[in-house]
Design a protein around this motif. Structure first.
Motif, short mmCIF file in Angstrom:
data_model
loop_
_atom_site.label_atom_id
_atom_site.label_comp_id
_atom_site.label_asym_id
_atom_site.label_seq_id
_atom_site.Cartn_x
_atom_site.Cartn_y
_atom_site.Cartn_z
N GLU A 3 -39.64 -71.03 31.47
CA GLU A 3 -40.54 -71.05 32.62
C GLU A 3 -40.42 -69.69 33.28
OE1 GLU A 3 -42.94 -72.93 33.69
OE2 GLU A 3 -42.61 -74.22 31.85
N ALA A 4 -38.92 -69.49 33.43
CA ALA A 4 -38.97 -67.92 33.98
C ALA A 4 -39.34 -66.95 33.29
CB ALA A 4 -37.59 -67.82 34.60
N GLY A 5 -39.25 -67.11 32.13
CA GLY A 5 -40.00 -66.18 31.17
C GLY A 5 -41.26 -65.93 31.30
N LEU A 6 -41.94 -67.26 31.15
CA LEU A 6 -43.48 -67.09 31.28
C LEU A 6 -43.86 -66.48 32.69
CD1 LEU A 6 -44.40 -70.63 30.01
CD2 LEU A 6 -44.98 -68.46 28.88
N ILE A 9 -43.80 -62.87 32.31
CA ILE A 9 -44.67 -62.14 31.52
C ILE A 9 -46.06 -62.08 32.43
CG2 ILE A 9 -46.26 -62.73 29.65
CD1 ILE A 9 -43.81 -63.75 28.37
N GLN A 10 -46.43 -63.24 33.22
CA GLN A 10 -47.76 -63.46 34.07
C GLN A 10 -47.65 -62.24 34.93
OE1 GLN A 10 -50.23 -65.52 33.45
NE2 GLN A 10 -51.21 -63.68 34.82
N ARG A 11 -46.32 -62.04 35.84
CA ARG A 11 -46.24 -60.81 36.71
C ARG A 11 -46.39 -59.66 36.18
NH1 ARG A 11 -44.39 -61.90 41.66
NH2 ARG A 11 -43.79 -60.04 41.88
N LEU A 12 -45.98 -59.44 34.81
CA LEU A 12 -46.14 -57.91 34.30
C LEU A 12 -47.56 -57.90 33.92
CD1 LEU A 12 -43.09 -57.83 31.89
CD2 LEU A 12 -43.74 -56.31 33.65
N GLU A 13 -48.36 -58.90 33.37
CA GLU A 13 -49.88 -58.91 33.16
C GLU A 13 -50.72 -58.64 34.31
OE1 GLU A 13 -50.74 -62.57 31.09
OE2 GLU A 13 -49.91 -61.65 28.99
N ASP A 14 -50.24 -59.11 35.52
CA ASP A 14 -50.88 -58.96 36.81
C ASP A 14 -50.60 -57.54 37.49
OD1 ASP A 14 -52.02 -61.55 36.56
OD2 ASP A 14 -50.61 -62.38 37.69
N GLY A 15 -49.75 -56.90 36.68
CA GLY A 15 -49.31 -55.28 37.32
C GLY A 15 -48.20 -55.62 38.37
#
Length: 116
Positions: A3-6, A9-15
């Motif tokens: 979950e932490a990895g997901l 990834i979401q934070r990176l995709e959101d900039g």
């Protein structure tokens, strides 16, 4: 962990920035053991569970000499493991993390031991 990895990834995709845990690295396992030992763990437990108002109170809760506790807490502060909050004349030790992970194994080149 998954979950932490997901979430990362979401934070990176959101900039957005992804937080990296604080890391302290020692030259070898001997140095790691000199800093993180049974006395150190006791102090960290006292700080986390009893939330002492001062170094003197920390020493009292741990059943130890104030001078020795002050020296150990000063070392932990220099490493970034704890911080001191001023409360009048007193310095209140604070453990500002959720967890402490200690790995005596090198994670890169060289003979090092890391604390996260």
């Amino acid at each position: 962990m998954y979950e932490a990895g997901l979430e990362a990834i979401q934070r990176l995709e959101d900039g957005k920035a992804v937080g990296k845990p604080a890391t302290v690295t020692f030259a070898n396992e001997k140095q790691l053991g000199e800093v993180f030992n049974e006395r150190t763990y006791t102090l960290l437990r006292v700080i986390r569970e009893d939330q002492p108002a001062s170094i003197r109170e920390t020493a009292r809760f741990a059943g130890r000499d104030v001078k020795n506790v002050h020296e150990e807490l000063t070392t932990l502060e220099a490493l970034g493991v704890i911080r001191f909050d001023r409360d009048g004349q007193s310095k209140r030790p604070v453990f500002p993390y959720d967890d402490l992970f200690i790995s005596p194994f090198a994670h890169g080149s060289g003979d090092t031991a890391a604390t996260v």
